[in-house]
Design an enzyme around this catalytic site. Structure first.
Site, PDB file in Angstrom:
ATOM      1  N   ASP A 167      10.547   4.442   3.950  1.00 38.83           N
ATOM      2  CA  ASP A 167       9.769   5.698   3.879  1.00 38.83           C
ATOM      3  C   ASP A 167      10.786   7.122   4.350  1.00 38.83           C
ATOM      4  O   ASP A 167      11.844   6.955   4.322  1.00 38.83           O
ATOM      5  CB  ASP A 167       8.417   5.639   4.301  1.00 38.83           C
ATOM      6  N   HIS A 208       4.306  11.175   5.128  1.00 37.67           N
ATOM      7  CA  HIS A 208       4.037   9.915   4.217  1.00 37.67           C
ATOM      8  C   HIS A 208       4.389   8.532   4.945  1.00 37.67           C
ATOM      9  O   HIS A 208       3.417   7.816   4.871  1.00 37.67           O
ATOM     10  CB  HIS A 208       4.853  10.116   3.000  1.00 37.67           C
ATOM     11  N   SER A 384       0.244   4.724  -2.765  1.00 36.03           N
ATOM     12  CA  SER A 384       0.955   4.790  -1.491  1.00 36.03           C
ATOM     13  C   SER A 384       0.194   4.238  -0.508  1.00 36.03           C
ATOM     14  O   SER A 384       0.743   3.554   0.410  1.00 36.03           O
ATOM     15  CB  SER A 384       1.355   6.549  -1.020  1.00 36.03           C
TER      16      SER A 384
END
Length: 638
Positions: A167, A208, A384
């Site tokens: 990520d 994220h 996600s």
């Protein structure tokens, strides 16, 4: 964007895979990354060459003699400024080839609600983690969760398992992550150093990866944020998303990073979910994935978990070559009352689902997890959030049985996922030819951690996997503007040959097709046992009229366990009222599975389970075939 297989099939690490290439009408973007192969010499020679030309260097772990050269002084999008560096490398007599990497887009799959609410939580968030234990909080449906409580009560918390979060980096100093951080298995491919800390931005855009990491490995009982699904597991940060453009070499390096230390790779990103992109892994990344499933984890295979996509009803995850890969476990999401999230994509390659948010305005309906700079959040969402939850469940299963292979994990996913209270307003739940219930959006259901660890504990490795080209239709056929073009292909699934496939796992339909409007194409495939897979649904935003699909490998998991022998049917047509034209030029059927029954030797604890049903089906089929062989033998003698 155009994608397809060249040289049709390439062998790597004993596996067949489709080498996908992509062409774009846009001008290519050239990066500061180069793939370099030397005529001879090893890593020391490569370092010398790199130093002489002003490059840094890394050896690629998945390919002998290939090196990643990177030049931090080059502008990332200037072909002219970087050309002389490429030419100098090419002129060096020690260099066999130097390929400058083109850049392409990869997007994080995080859904940002327009009604985001700022919430600063100082109290532990465990009671708000409804996806772990759903008691009806945030207006949810009680019991609709991952059933982690049962796995935890059995003593499985992810001990001895490492999950790599591919990520934008993770905040490894976060007090809820620091104790479970595996520094040895971590790396920053965006900055080429071993410190994958997220780059600061005012909008916290690079939160994220930290949020995904907390879902998996946030520590328990420390009065900070919440609890990870596998709260005793280790988490590794693989920072690879935070640069202007992605390259094949960065993706391949990330996917193949430390495969003997990292057990599970979690990816919550992919091609742009705009409803008109057809894209997937390039050649190096495909090679790295093949290498991972064949050699990772001491030969048991790396486990790749992928978010299926956030394009909603406007997109189809079979147009995403990562989510639709045989080597990944593609995970979709449901919200806390069992409905689909607004951003969920449907496709026949999705194997199972976990949870996220998406429809409700309740501020506690999101996924509670860690956030940047020691903070917590209730707002993580999208597929996600779904993929890391699955990675956590798989970590629990690996603790129960470290001998599980990448295929074992897929079989366990099929057999232990449950319909529970999931509700799809568009696609019905159906049973395939061997009785396994599936849904076009949720796959085989929501993961059940308790059921998975119990089955994993006694699991015996499935039989060897084989690959068969079941046949091909090569004659061009026009697709009518109304009605459907129906093609049939009869196969013996390579029976009588060493690569005979009797029990299906994955099926690929490699198709070349063009249309005046690609987004209006609808493609269905029906197996000999009557299971219909929607290979491509309508994508109303895709107005491509030129490139179509070029040897694109559409994949289905819906025929899992079936007998491939017999007649397969492919239906192609247009959805919508506007007149259309199209032609299919090729349909090749690729069958993947085992010759021996995978479940006959498995231990059955629950006689109401899918395993019990599948084992009974296999025993009956084996008996029928044995009787048929005996009759043929007797008749042959007379």
């Amino acid at each position: 964007m155009k994608g397809g297989c060249v040289s049709q099939w390439k062998a790597a690490a004993g596996l067949l895979f489709c080498v996908t290439v992509f062409a774009s009408a846009e001008r290519p973007v050239f990066t500061n990354h180069f793939l370099v192969e030397l005529h001879k010499g090893g890593e020391e020679e490569a370092r010398q060459v790199a130093a002489e030309h002003g490059f840094g260097v890394r050896k690629l772990p998945f390919a002998e003699g290939l090196y990643h050269f990177y030049h931090n002084g080059l502008a990332k999008a200037k072909r002219r400024r970087s050309l002389h560096h490429k030419q100098r490398l090419e002129r060096d007599p020690r260099v066999k080839r130097a390929l400058q990497q083109e850049g392409f887009d990869r997007k994080k799959r995080g859904y940002r609600d327009i009604n985001e609410i700022d919430i600063n939580m100082n109290d532990p968030l465990f009671t708000k983690q409804w996806y772990l234990i759903n008691t009806g909080q945030a207006d949810g449906t009680p019991g609709l969760d991952l059933n982690v409580a049962e796995a935890w009560e059995l003593g499985y918390t992810g001990k001895g398992v490492t999950i790599g979060i591919m990520d934008d980096g993770i905040d490894y100093l976060h007090p809820d992550l620091a104790s479970n951080y595996n520094a040895e298995a971590s790396y920053d491919f965006s900055s080429n150093d071993p410190y994958p800390y997220p780059r600061y931005t005012d909008d916290w855009f690079n939160s994220h990866g930290t949020r995904c990491a907390g879902e998996v490995s946030a520590a328990a009982n420390n009065n900070i944020c919440g609890v990870g699904v596998a709260y005793s597991s280790k988490v590794a940060g693989i920072r690879m998303l935070d640069q202007p453009f992605m390259t094949d070499i960065i993706e391949a390096s990330s996917i193949s990073h430390m495969p003997q230390l990292i057990d599970i790779y979690s990816a919550s990103w992919g091609p742009t979910d705009n409803g008109k992109t057809v894209d997937g892994p390039r050649e190096l990344t495909l090679q790295a994935m093949a290498d991972g499933v064949n050699k990772g984890r001491g030969g048991k295979g790396s486990i790749y978990v992928w978010a299926s996509g956030d394009g909603g009803s406007y997109d189809d995850c079979n147009c995403d070559g990562y989510a639709s890969s045989m080597w990944t476990i593609s995970i979709n999401s449901a919200i806390n009352d069992g409905r689909t999230a607004l951003y969920d994509e449907s496709c026949s390659s999705t194997l199972a689902s976990t949870f996220s948010n998406g429809r409700k305005r309740n501020p506690e309906a999101g996924v509670a997890t860690t956030d940047l700079y020691g903070n917590c959040t209730l707002r993580h969402s999208g597929t996600s959030a779904a993929a890391p939850e699955a990675a956590g469940v798989f970590a629990l299963a690996l603790e129960a049985n470290l001998g599980l292979t990448w295929r074992d994990m897929q079989h366990l996913t099929v057999l232990t996922s449950k319909r529970n209270q999931l509700h799809d307003e568009v696609h019905q739940w159906r049973r395939n030819g061997v009785g396994l219930e599936f849904n076009h959006l949720f796959g085989y259901g929501v993961l059940d951690a308790g059921a998975m660890v119990k089955m994993a504990k006694d699991w015996k490795t499935v039989p060897e996997r084989f690959h068969c080209v079941g046949g091909s239709v090569q004659d061009p056929e026009k697709i009518p503007s109304t009605g459907k073009l129906v093609l049939t292909l009869t196969t013996d699934a390579c029976e009588g040959k060493e690569n005979f496939v009797r029990y299906l796992e994955h099926v690929q339909a490699v198709i070349t097709v063009n249309a005046t409007r690609r987004g209006d194409l609808n493609i269905n495939m029906t197996s000999p046992m009557g299971t219909k897979s929607i290979l491509l649904s309508r994508r109303p935003r895709d107005d491509d009229s030129k490139v179509g699909f070029d040897k694109w490998p559409f994949m289905t998991t819906h025929t899992w366990g079936e007998d491939a022998r017999g007649t397969w049917t492919l239906e192609l047509g247009f959805v919508g009222s506007a007149p259309q034209k199209g032609a299919v030029k090729e349909w090749t059927l690729m069958l993947h599975g085992s010759q021996s029954a995978p479940y006959i030797d498995q231990v059955v604890r629950d006689y109401q389970s899918k395993l019990a049903m599948s084992k009974k089906e296999e025993l009956e089929e084996e008996l029928d075939e044995a009787v048929e062989r005996s009759l043929k033998s007797i008749l042959g003698k007379h």
